[in-house]
Design a protein around this motif. Structure first.
Motif, PDB file in Angstrom:
ATOM      1  N   MET A 323      -6.635   4.980 -11.629  1.00  0.00           N
ATOM      2  CA  MET A 323      -7.211   3.942 -12.881  1.00  0.00           C
ATOM      3  C   MET A 323      -7.581   2.746 -11.946  1.00  0.00           C
ATOM      4  O   MET A 323      -8.690   2.396 -12.522  1.00  0.00           O
ATOM      5  N   GLN A 324      -7.497   2.735 -10.643  1.00  0.00           N
ATOM      6  CA  GLN A 324      -8.578   1.759  -9.542  1.00  0.00           C
ATOM      7  C   GLN A 324      -9.254   2.594  -9.279  1.00  0.00           C
ATOM      8  O   GLN A 324     -10.518   1.550  -9.415  1.00  0.00           O
ATOM      9  N   ALA A 325      -9.966   3.933  -9.260  1.00  0.00           N
ATOM     10  CA  ALA A 325     -11.079   3.792  -9.636  1.00  0.00           C
ATOM     11  C   ALA A 325     -11.980   3.656 -10.204  1.00  0.00           C
ATOM     12  O   ALA A 325     -13.005   3.824 -10.133  1.00  0.00           O
ATOM     13  N   GLU A 383       4.520  -5.277  -2.342  1.00  0.00           N
ATOM     14  CA  GLU A 383       3.482  -5.242  -2.237  1.00  0.00           C
ATOM     15  C   GLU A 383       2.680  -5.822  -4.320  1.00  0.00           C
ATOM     16  O   GLU A 383       1.209  -5.419  -4.664  1.00  0.00           O
ATOM     17  N   THR A 384       3.584  -6.009  -4.796  1.00  0.00           N
ATOM     18  CA  THR A 384       3.312  -6.333  -6.525  1.00  0.00           C
ATOM     19  C   THR A 384       4.262  -7.616  -5.959  1.00  0.00           C
ATOM     20  O   THR A 384       4.143  -7.494  -7.576  1.00  0.00           O
ATOM     21  N   GLN A 385       4.441  -8.602  -5.195  1.00  0.00           N
ATOM     22  CA  GLN A 385       4.757  -9.404  -5.454  1.00  0.00           C
ATOM     23  C   GLN A 385       4.125 -11.123  -4.893  1.00  0.00           C
ATOM     24  O   GLN A 385       3.164 -10.566  -3.992  1.00  0.00           O
ATOM     25  N   PRO A 386       3.347 -12.071  -5.031  1.00  0.00           N
ATOM     26  CA  PRO A 386       4.066 -12.054  -6.669  1.00  0.00           C
ATOM     27  C   PRO A 386       3.318 -11.810  -8.278  1.00  0.00           C
ATOM     28  O   PRO A 386       1.974 -11.120  -7.842  1.00  0.00           O
ATOM     29  N   LEU A 387       3.986 -11.456  -9.210  1.00  0.00           N
ATOM     30  CA  LEU A 387       3.615 -11.158 -10.523  1.00  0.00           C
ATOM     31  C   LEU A 387       3.294 -12.385 -11.477  1.00  0.00           C
ATOM     32  O   LEU A 387       3.607 -12.698 -11.717  1.00  0.00           O
ATOM     33  N   SER A 397      -2.624  -2.845  -7.543  1.00  0.00           N
ATOM     34  CA  SER A 397      -1.931  -2.879  -6.526  1.00  0.00           C
ATOM     35  C   SER A 397      -0.944  -1.976  -6.606  1.00  0.00           C
ATOM     36  O   SER A 397      -0.359  -1.716  -5.129  1.00  0.00           O
ATOM     37  N   CYS A 398      -0.066  -1.201  -7.581  1.00  0.00           N
ATOM     38  CA  CYS A 398       0.572  -0.333  -7.387  1.00  0.00           C
ATOM     39  C   CYS A 398      -0.095   0.369  -7.021  1.00  0.00           C
ATOM     40  O   CYS A 398      -1.442   1.374  -7.155  1.00  0.00           O
ATOM     41  N   ASN A 399       0.870   2.430  -6.184  1.00  0.00           N
ATOM     42  CA  ASN A 399       0.118   3.444  -5.835  1.00  0.00           C
ATOM     43  C   ASN A 399       0.415   4.878  -6.402  1.00  0.00           C
ATOM     44  O   ASN A 399       0.896   6.093  -5.936  1.00  0.00           O
ATOM     45  N   GLY A 400       1.491   4.888  -6.897  1.00  0.00           N
ATOM     46  CA  GLY A 400       2.009   5.541  -7.746  1.00  0.00           C
ATOM     47  C   GLY A 400       3.846   5.696  -6.881  1.00  0.00           C
ATOM     48  O   GLY A 400       4.479   6.311  -8.068  1.00  0.00           O
TER      49      GLY A 400
END
Length: 445
Positions: A323-325, A383-387, A397-400
């Motif tokens: 998705m990011q790519a 890695e996902t803060q702040p949202l 930000s998420c990597n699975g």
């Protein structure tokens, strides 16, 4: 949204519910009820207190969303991950991958490789996958054990392999397997002509006729590189997409994989035909195959889905990375920072993928009556803060690794990062055995 259930098998209280459809907006402080494997209610948490559930799960820091749909891959090739890297497509295939497959591919190779792939996919949020590889019967059995939803494209080629002698045998075996699984609601078999350059026009025409008679989808590698397209023009006088259209192979149930080399006329033809496009950005970048014009396709009304391709050319099966790519590649290739938003790419990885596989009435979104194919993503880490915007954090930000729970038809595939249906220790042992066998035979470049 609710069928007003008083009882449910499973009730999940989530920090956010991201349904994808009918709205892409995240619902804050909502709950999802599951009854008989299907979604029976989506409602504010305070309204869910009246539901008596067999199991209740409180996930206040998680986003509950549809499981991801990986529309294209070669699962068993996970056993060749990292085997031949940093090469262009044709030398990679001809000089390394095909010889290694000739030496090692068997029913057991495919079973073990596919199980490895499924463990990786579940741990990174995929609940439905599309696959094209030899011994699809072994993949079907492995998927059945793992509880995943899948579309298996039985491969059709002009030349022999460990699974068949010629196109007629591939088709015969594939259709027999389709009959074996016709009553299975999670495993679906479709035609998988590998590509126009590995199948004669006569055999492509045969697939076209059979697919139309049986109303079965067709999954095919197409326009993967400019060299492939130029070679086709030199040999046939027309572009591969035009050939498929002439043979009656292009329609709403045709899944065109890669599509990096497209003209404006190609895009118009795809839109007119209603064909599906499956975008594999990381594999295409790694093999320097080209960049699919995703924004132009979407603007023309073509449904675009995502696939990872095989781990031998990616090197992972992680749709969060894909998705990011896809989002970043669309922006840099068009010079437009607004191209392919986080919401757009989440749709491609969920409902867009389900639509491409013809499963949109079953999965791809959290809607009443659909199967409860869901994942829970922990958004509480650094890695996902702040949202500020859930979709942006999920894509950029998420990597699975934030995926903690996974369900297909309400049945758990992973709970608190622990696989429930795949015995990882025994899988890991078999993978190590394959690595030693392949290395010992001197095939590693």
């Amino acid at each position: 949204m609710s069928n007003n259930p008083m009882h449910a098998d499973l009730l999940i209280h989530a920090g956010w519910v991201l349904p994808i459809a009918p709205s892409r907006q995240a619902l804050v402080g909502h709950s999802v009820a599951v009854t008989g494997g299907a979604i029976s209610a989506i409602l504010p948490r305070e309204q869910a207190q009246d539901i008596a559930a067999g199991e209740t799960l409180d996930l206040p820091h998680h986003a509950l969303m549809p499981g991801l749909v990986n529309c294209h891959g070669h699962a068993a090739m996970s056993l060749l991950r990292g085997f031949a890297d940093d090469l262009p497509l044709m030398p990679w295939l001809h000089d390394h991958i095909w010889p290694a497959e000739a030496a090692h591919v068997s029913e057991q190779f495919v079973s073990d490789g596919a199980t490895l792939a499924m463990a990786e996919m579940v741990r990174s949020g995929t609940t439905t996958f599309g696959d094209m590889y030899f011994f699809p019967d072994a993949v079907a059995a492995a998927a059945n054990r793992a509880g995943m939803r899948c579309q298996l494209s039985f491969p059709i080629l002009d030349f022999p392999s460990a699974w068949g002698r010629d196109a007629d045998e591939y088709i015969s075996k594939g259709l027999a397997l389709r009959d074996d699984y016709k009553h299975n609601d999670r495993v679906h078999l479709v035609f998988g002509p590998h590509s126009p350059y590995t199948l004669s026009e006569a055999n492509l025409a045969k697939v076209s006729t059979l697919a139309a008679e049986l109303d079965v989808p067709v999954h095919i590698h197409l326009h993967e590189t400019r060299g492939e397209v130029l070679q086709a023009i030199e040999q046939t006088g027309e572009r591969p997409l035009v050939t498929l259209n002439r043979l009656g192979l292009l329609g709403p149930r045709t899944q065109c994989v890669h599509m990096t080399d497209l003209t404006d006329d190609d895009i118009k033809l795809l839109a007119l035909s209603g064909a599906q496009v499956i975008h594999c950005p990381q594999s295409n970048m790694k093999l320097a195959s080209g960049i699919a014009p995703i924004t132009a396709l979407a603007s023309a009304g073509v449904n675009v889905a995502l696939g990872t391709d095989g781990a031998a050319s990616n090197n992972d099966l992680n749709l969060f990375g894909e998705m990011q790519a896809a989002a970043l590649l669309a922006k840099v290739s068009t010079g437009d920072a607004t191209a392919l938003s986080a919401d757009d790419v989440l749709h491609m990885a969920t409902l867009g993928g389900a639509t491409a596989l013809g499963m949109e009435s079953v999965t791809g979104s959290l809607e009443l009556g659909k199967q409860a194919d869901m994942i829970a993503v922990d958004m509480s880490g650094p890695e996902t803060q702040p949202l500020y915007h859930l979709a942006s954090q999920l894509v950029y930000s998420c990597n699975g690794s934030q995926v903690t729970h996974s369900w297909v038809s309400g049945k758990p595939l992973m709970l608190s990062r622990q696989l429930q249906t795949i015995p990882w220790d025994s899988v890991q042992s078999r993978v190590a055995t394959w690595q030693q066998r392949i290395q010992s035979q001197g095939d590693t470049p």
